[in-house]
Write a protein that holds these residues in place. Structure first.
Motif, mmCIF file in Angstrom:
data_model
loop_
_atom_site.group_PDB
_atom_site.id
_atom_site.type_symbol
_atom_site.label_atom_id
_atom_site.label_comp_id
_atom_site.label_asym_id
_atom_site.label_seq_id
_atom_site.Cartn_x
_atom_site.Cartn_y
_atom_site.Cartn_z
ATOM 1 N N SER A 272 0.777 -1.278 -0.021
ATOM 2 C CA SER A 272 -0.063 -0.075 0.136
ATOM 3 C C SER A 272 0.772 1.217 0.154
ATOM 4 N N ILE A 273 2.072 1.243 0.649
ATOM 5 C CA ILE A 273 3.012 2.463 0.532
ATOM 6 C C ILE A 273 4.243 1.863 -0.255
ATOM 7 N N SER A 274 5.074 2.828 -0.645
ATOM 8 C CA SER A 274 6.437 2.525 -1.198
ATOM 9 C C SER A 274 7.524 2.268 -0.101
ATOM 10 N N ARG A 275 8.366 1.607 -0.530
ATOM 11 C CA ARG A 275 9.581 1.427 0.214
ATOM 12 C C ARG A 275 10.412 2.768 0.882
ATOM 13 N N GLN A 276 10.328 3.598 -0.028
ATOM 14 C CA GLN A 276 10.728 5.059 0.613
ATOM 15 C C GLN A 276 9.755 5.548 1.715
ATOM 16 N N GLN A 277 8.687 5.728 1.316
ATOM 17 C CA GLN A 277 7.591 5.962 2.510
ATOM 18 C C GLN A 277 7.756 5.236 3.586
ATOM 19 N N ARG A 278 7.828 3.940 3.693
ATOM 20 C CA ARG A 278 8.055 2.918 4.743
ATOM 21 C C ARG A 278 9.224 3.463 5.490
#
Length: 79
Positions: free
Chosen positions: A31-37
């Motif tokens: 649901s969220i990108s690796r960068q956002q996580r």
């Protein structure tokens, strides 16, 4: 493996896909990108680190402050 819509383009992708074949987004099944996580994890670490720093600093200051006050106070007149 189950198919889910890509978070970027809604193309149906496998949950284990590393990139979307439609748009190239990384980790399209999440649901969220690796960068956002990673950014969220970094923010939590910074907040916890600052909290720990302030907490330990206040405990240390409560121990040191009486000594500082004693050293900086003026000596009584006549001594």
């Amino acid at each position: 493996m189950p198919l889910v819509p890509c978070r970027a383009c809604d193309h149906q992708v496998d949950t284990s896909a590393l990139a979307c074949p439609g748009c190239g987004a990384t980790d399209p099944g999440r649901s969220i990108s690796r960068q956002q996580r990673d950014l969220r994890i970094l923010i939590v670490q910074i907040v916890l680190g600052l909290g720990l720093f302030v907490g330990v600093g206040s405990v240390v200051w409560k121990q040191v402050e009486p000594m500082v006050a004693q050293l900086t106070s003026k000596a009584p007149a006549g001594h």
